[in-house]
Write a protein that holds these residues in place. Structure first.
Motif, PDB file in Angstrom:
ATOM      1  N   HIS A  23       0.827  -1.211   0.000  1.00  5.91           N
ATOM      2  CA  HIS A  23       0.000   0.000   0.000  1.00  5.91           C
ATOM      3  C   HIS A  23       0.863   1.263   0.000  1.00  5.91           C
ATOM      4  N   ILE A  24       2.011   1.202   0.650  1.00  2.00           N
ATOM      5  CA  ILE A  24       2.928   2.347   0.623  1.00  2.00           C
ATOM      6  C   ILE A  24       3.385   2.615  -0.804  1.00  2.00           C
ATOM      7  N   GLU A  25       3.738   1.564  -1.513  1.00  4.84           N
ATOM      8  CA  GLU A  25       4.173   1.715  -2.903  1.00  4.84           C
ATOM      9  C   GLU A  25       3.054   2.296  -3.771  1.00  4.84           C
ATOM     10  N   ALA A  26       1.812   1.826  -3.566  1.00  2.00           N
ATOM     11  CA  ALA A  26       0.681   2.333  -4.350  1.00  2.00           C
ATOM     12  C   ALA A  26       0.427   3.805  -4.052  1.00  2.00           C
ATOM     13  N   ALA A  27       0.509   4.188  -2.797  1.00  2.00           N
ATOM     14  CA  ALA A  27       0.278   5.578  -2.427  1.00  2.00           C
ATOM     15  C   ALA A  27       1.344   6.490  -3.030  1.00  2.00           C
ATOM     16  N   ARG A  28       2.595   6.051  -3.029  1.00  2.00           N
ATOM     17  CA  ARG A  28       3.677   6.861  -3.602  1.00  2.00           C
ATOM     18  C   ARG A  28       3.549   6.990  -5.112  1.00  2.00           C
ATOM     19  N   GLU A  29       3.000   5.995  -5.735  1.00  2.00           N
ATOM     20  CA  GLU A  29       2.799   6.079  -7.176  1.00  2.00           C
ATOM     21  C   GLU A  29       1.683   7.062  -7.522  1.00  2.00           C
ATOM     22  N   MET A  30       0.635   7.104  -6.708  1.00  2.00           N
ATOM     23  CA  MET A  30      -0.516   7.964  -6.995  1.00  2.00           C
ATOM     24  C   MET A  30      -0.318   9.401  -6.532  1.00  2.00           C
ATOM     25  N   ALA A  31       0.399   9.604  -5.441  1.00  2.00           N
ATOM     26  CA  ALA A  31       0.570  10.953  -4.887  1.00  2.00           C
ATOM     27  C   ALA A  31       2.005  11.120  -4.398  1.00  2.00           C
ATOM     28  N   PRO A  32       2.946  11.230  -5.315  1.00  2.00           N
ATOM     29  CA  PRO A  32       4.365  11.222  -4.916  1.00  2.00           C
ATOM     30  C   PRO A  32       4.786  12.419  -4.076  1.00  2.00           C
ATOM     31  N   ASN A  33       4.067  13.541  -4.187  1.00  2.00           N
ATOM     32  CA  ASN A  33       4.510  14.758  -3.497  1.00  2.00           C
ATOM     33  C   ASN A  33       3.781  15.045  -2.197  1.00  2.00           C
ATOM     34  N   ARG A  34       2.665  14.379  -1.944  1.00  2.00           N
ATOM     35  CA  ARG A  34       1.882  14.694  -0.760  1.00  2.00           C
ATOM     36  C   ARG A  34       2.687  14.450   0.509  1.00  2.00           C
ATOM     37  N   VAL A  35       2.558  15.377   1.450  1.00  2.00           N
ATOM     38  CA  VAL A  35       3.351  15.317   2.671  1.00  2.00           C
ATOM     39  C   VAL A  35       3.018  14.066   3.479  1.00  2.00           C
ATOM     40  N   GLU A  36       1.733  13.652   3.470  1.00  2.00           N
ATOM     41  CA  GLU A  36       1.356  12.453   4.218  1.00  2.00           C
ATOM     42  C   GLU A  36       1.998  11.206   3.622  1.00  2.00           C
ATOM     43  N   VAL A  37       2.103  11.175   2.297  1.00  2.00           N
ATOM     44  CA  VAL A  37       2.707  10.019   1.640  1.00  2.00           C
ATOM     45  C   VAL A  37       4.216  10.002   1.869  1.00  2.00           C
TER      46      VAL A  37
END
Length: 676
Positions: free
Chosen positions: A656-670
């Motif tokens: 899920h971490i990998e998926a989140a980084r792919e979808m929102a690479p710049n978001r501070v939460e990610v």
């Protein structure tokens, strides 16, 4: 053919009944701004075998209003279908605004079907209650208004709307002066207190600014009537004889009343401290002056032209002030008794920067999907992919906070074009109708046009909700009916008119083979079936929102509620209405992350049951919104916490971490997620 031109026929009992239902529904819809879930009567809820008559919901200032509006419109539309089948005088006329509104609805539907989450595009979220289905309800309401409400009734209907708005405005004034009974428990201090029953000062400001402009129109109309009555020879003779003629006094009293309503509305706009609403108010009055300058001649044109220039300059100056002025953090200043002045003088540029960042992400998302966009209600996907710098650090926006930016990102070029076409159509038919009217006759129409401009201006920088769309739909229908009443011909060269004619001619031979009674019965049956389905969906959504509110409330540790109750509430809220269940799935994941260690230590069996529920709901959350970065990010945060006590979940968390980084690479939460 206009409904006004159809020869009136005596109404049969069933027609009178249907018309009564329609008018009752319209009256109830005018009262929608008063609805607050938990305070107003609505669907009852059964909790632990006990009926709760006034159940609260999440987002209580919006959910109750939106779902109740849908229920009323569904009943009204069935009644109108019966009436239109039986009586041709109540069938929808050819109308450019209605046609363009239908085109905009069609574009939204296609965009939803081609978007990244069809379910979210259709049903939206509890926080917004927008989506294509909501847009379809507003279109149906507009069709009913244009078909049923005659010119003679429109002034009465708009005056009723202004009176409702005045009550809302008086409620806000009471909050300003600390009337305890009018203050909501959650908001008794600072900005956000002046909300009346709308829950947000921005929404309140947008609502009262429209009422202020419409009330000003009625005041000016009454003033011109009073002036003409005073100069009438009979009126003068009555005055000279010392008698009081009620016909002379009534227009002056009406002028005073509507003038006070206009001033009250404008004052409440400042009390909300909503700068977008104040900008819309100035823009609306400037538009009124411009319209009068265009329509009038001689000295009147010069006077209103000057006023238009001054008001336009004031609007530009205020916008520049808001965009450029920033108070120093350590500056000492005298506080103003007016919230608008006080908030503007304490202004931080961060507000402008977040808007610009949201719009920048919308523009980048448009270039990636330029034709139909990402689908209605899917702006959060765009923000995750394209938000950078401030856009990556600001609070999560599920709306671009600007109607044009929202249309650009979620519906693409065709969405923006269809949206602007509706406004252009209103301008075309409104101006043509106003030119054909007399000076006094056109006053309310011109002020309604100014109210639409004011609403458009504030919507450029603020999100829209049900109360704002109610104002827009009423005024759109009023302009459409007024243009037909003066015999305004449809612009036959306009492409939408040609398209409708082509479709009609194409299907006319097929429809001609079917008898009209069969078509009428089929129309009534289909509308009734859709209304029944909609009513069921509204009740299910309300139950989900109510049970979800119980789940969130019971999850507060200070209340000491047994953890299994919270889990059961979350499970019921998710099951109650699957199309909008993802909002409660995310709340469930957050609750599990926050309370996992406590439950793992003190309630091991309950922790296992909760984790089993999460594991069952996680795939459904991903399946419903495959491109929404909030889903994998929230799951990643939760599974990271779970993996601290159960290493078997490290691989799930990493996925899920990998998926989140792919979808929102710049978001501070990610970016804050760990590397596993």
């Amino acid at each position: 053919m206009s409904p006004e031109s159809v020869r009136p026929m005596p109404l049969r009992p069933i027609e009178r009944a249907a018309l009564g239902v329609i008018w009752a529904g319209i009256g109830l819809i005018l009262l929608i701004p008063f609805v607050v879930s938990g305070e107003s009567a609505f669907f009852p809820l059964v909790v632990n075998n006990q009926a709760v008559l006034f159940p609260p919901t999440i987002f209580p200032y919006l959910v109750g209003k939106g779902l109740l509006f849908r229920c009323i419109v569904e009943v009204v539309f069935v009644a109108w279908t019966v009436l239109a089948v039986l009586n041709p005088a109540y069938r929808p006329p050819r109308s450019l605004p209605l046609g363009l509104l239908a085109v905009a609805l069609g574009v939204s539907l296609v965009s939803a079907l081609l978007g990244v989450s069809v379910v979210r595009s259709l049903f939206s979220t509890y926080e917004r209650l927008g989506g294509v289905l909501e847009q379809a309800h507003w279109f149906a309401f507009a069709v009913v208004l244009v078909s049923v409400v005659r010119v003679a009734h429109w002034h009465l209907l708009l005056k009723a709307k202004v009176v409702v708005g005045m009550v809302i405005a008086l409620w806000a004034v009471g909050q300003h002066f600390d009337v305890e009974a009018l203050l909501w428990e959650w908001s008794k201090e600072g900005y956000g207190r002046i909300t009346a029953t709308l829950g947000n000062p921005i929404h309140l400001g947008a609502y009262v600014l429209v009422n202020s402009l419409v009330a000003a129109g009625f005041s000016m109309e009454s003033l011109t009537k009073a002036a003409s009555t005073s100069t009438d020879g009979e009126g003068l003779r009555s005055g000279m004889s010392g008698t009081v003629d009620i016909r002379m006094i009534a227009p002056w009293c009406s002028t005073l009343f509507w003038g006070l309503c206009a001033v009250l509305g404008a004052w409440v706009v400042t009390l909300t401290a909503a700068r977008s609403a104040f900008l819309g108010l100035i823009a609306g009055f400037a538009a009124v002056a411009v319209l009068f300058a265009y329509l009038e001649r001689g000295r009147v044109r010069l006077a209103v032209g000057t006023a238009a220039g001054l008001l336009a300059a004031a609007a530009v100056a205020f916008a520049l002030l808001v965009a450029t002025f920033e108070a120093a953090p350590d500056s000492q200043r005298v506080r103003s008794p007016n919230p608008l002045v006080d908030r503007t003088l304490a202004f931080s540029k961060r507000t402008v920067e977040t808007r610009l960042s949201a719009w920048d992400a919308a523009a980048k998302g448009f270039f990636e999907r330029p034709v139909f966009g990402w689908g209605p209600e899917n702006y959060v996907v765009v923000l995750g992919r394209h938000g950078s710098e401030m856009g990556a650090e600001m609070r999560i926006h599920d709306n671009a906070h600007g109607r044009l930016a929202e249309e650009l990102a979620t519906k693409g070029a065709l969405g923006v074009i269809s949206h602007l076409a509706v406004w252009a159509g209103l301008l075309i038919v409104g101006l043509r109708a106003a030119r054909r009217m007399g000076r006094r006759e056109r006053i309310v129409l011109v002020f309604a046009g100014g109210a639409l401009v004011g609403y458009f201006a504030q919507a450029l920088v603020s999100p829209e909700v049900v109360t704002g769309t109610l104002q827009f739909t009423l005024l759109l229908a009023f302009v459409a009916v007024a243009s037909r009443a003066v015999g305004e011909p449809e612009p036959s060269s306009f492409w939408s008119t040609k398209l409708v004619a082509t479709i009609r001619n194409r299907f006319k031979p097929t429809l001609g083979r079917v008898r009209r009674p069969v078509l009428g019965v089929a129309a009534v049956v289909v509308s009734a079936a859709l209304a029944g389905l909609g009513f069921w969906a509204n009740k299910a959504a309300f139950s989900s929102a109510s049970i979800g509110a119980l789940a969130i409330r019971s999850s507060e540790p200070s209340l000491g509620i047994a953890p299994h109750r919270t889990r059961e509430f979350f499970a019921e809220a998710i099951d109650a209405f699957e199309p909008m269940a993802n909002q409660f799935r995310l709340f469930l994941f957050q609750y599990t992350r926050n309370r996992w260690r406590f439950l793992r230590t003190r309630h091991r069996e309950e922790a296992a049951r909760l984790l089993a529920l999460v594991d069952a709901e996680a795939p459904a959350a991903v399946r419903h919104e495959r491109e929404n970065w909030e889903v994998p990010m929230t799951l990643a945060q939760m599974y990271v916490e779970v993996s601290a006590t159960n290493p078997d979940y490290r691989a799930v968390a990493a996925r899920h971490i990998e998926a989140a980084r792919e979808m929102a690479p710049n978001r501070v939460e990610v970016r804050a997620l760990p590397t596993l």
